[in-house]
Design a protein around this motif. Structure first.
Motif, short mmCIF file in Angstrom:
data_model
loop_
_atom_site.label_atom_id
_atom_site.label_comp_id
_atom_site.label_asym_id
_atom_site.label_seq_id
_atom_site.Cartn_x
_atom_site.Cartn_y
_atom_site.Cartn_z
N VAL A 25 0.83 -1.20 0.00
CA VAL A 25 0.00 0.00 0.00
C VAL A 25 0.87 1.25 0.00
CG1 VAL A 25 -1.68 1.32 1.35
CG2 VAL A 25 -1.98 -1.13 1.05
N ARG A 26 1.93 1.24 0.78
CA ARG A 26 2.83 2.38 0.84
C ARG A 26 3.45 2.68 -0.53
NH1 ARG A 26 8.30 2.59 4.47
NH2 ARG A 26 8.86 4.70 3.93
N VAL A 29 0.74 4.18 -2.89
CA VAL A 29 0.46 5.59 -2.60
C VAL A 29 1.60 6.46 -3.11
CG1 VAL A 29 0.22 7.29 -0.74
CG2 VAL A 29 -1.04 5.13 -0.64
N ARG A 30 2.83 6.04 -2.89
CA ARG A 30 3.99 6.80 -3.37
C ARG A 30 3.96 6.94 -4.89
NH1 ARG A 30 8.52 3.31 -2.82
NH2 ARG A 30 7.91 2.74 -4.91
N ILE A 33 1.22 9.37 -6.02
CA ILE A 33 1.60 10.77 -5.82
C ILE A 33 2.58 11.22 -6.90
CG2 ILE A 33 2.86 12.35 -4.29
CD1 ILE A 33 1.61 10.77 -1.94
#
Length: 52
Positions: A25-26, A29-30, A33
């Motif tokens: 998930v991290r 998201v990165r 962005i």
């Protein structure tokens, strides 16, 4: 297997899966962005500044 060993194995397995899911998930998201910043730059807009 006795109940305590089964419980410990279940908790350990869940911990490993959740730990891996956190990094997936991290990373998503990165990347999202970064992709949004690139699209804004292509559209001629300045990316939002962040105060850290």
């Amino acid at each position: 297997m006795d109940p305590l060993s089964s419980l410990v194995l279940t908790i350990l397995s869940a911990s490993v899966v959740l730990y891996a899911l956190y990094f997936v998930v991290r990373a998503g998201v990165r990347d999202g962005i970064i992709q949004a910043d690139r699209k804004r730059a292509q559209a001629g807009q300045q990316p939002a500044t962040r105060d850290l």
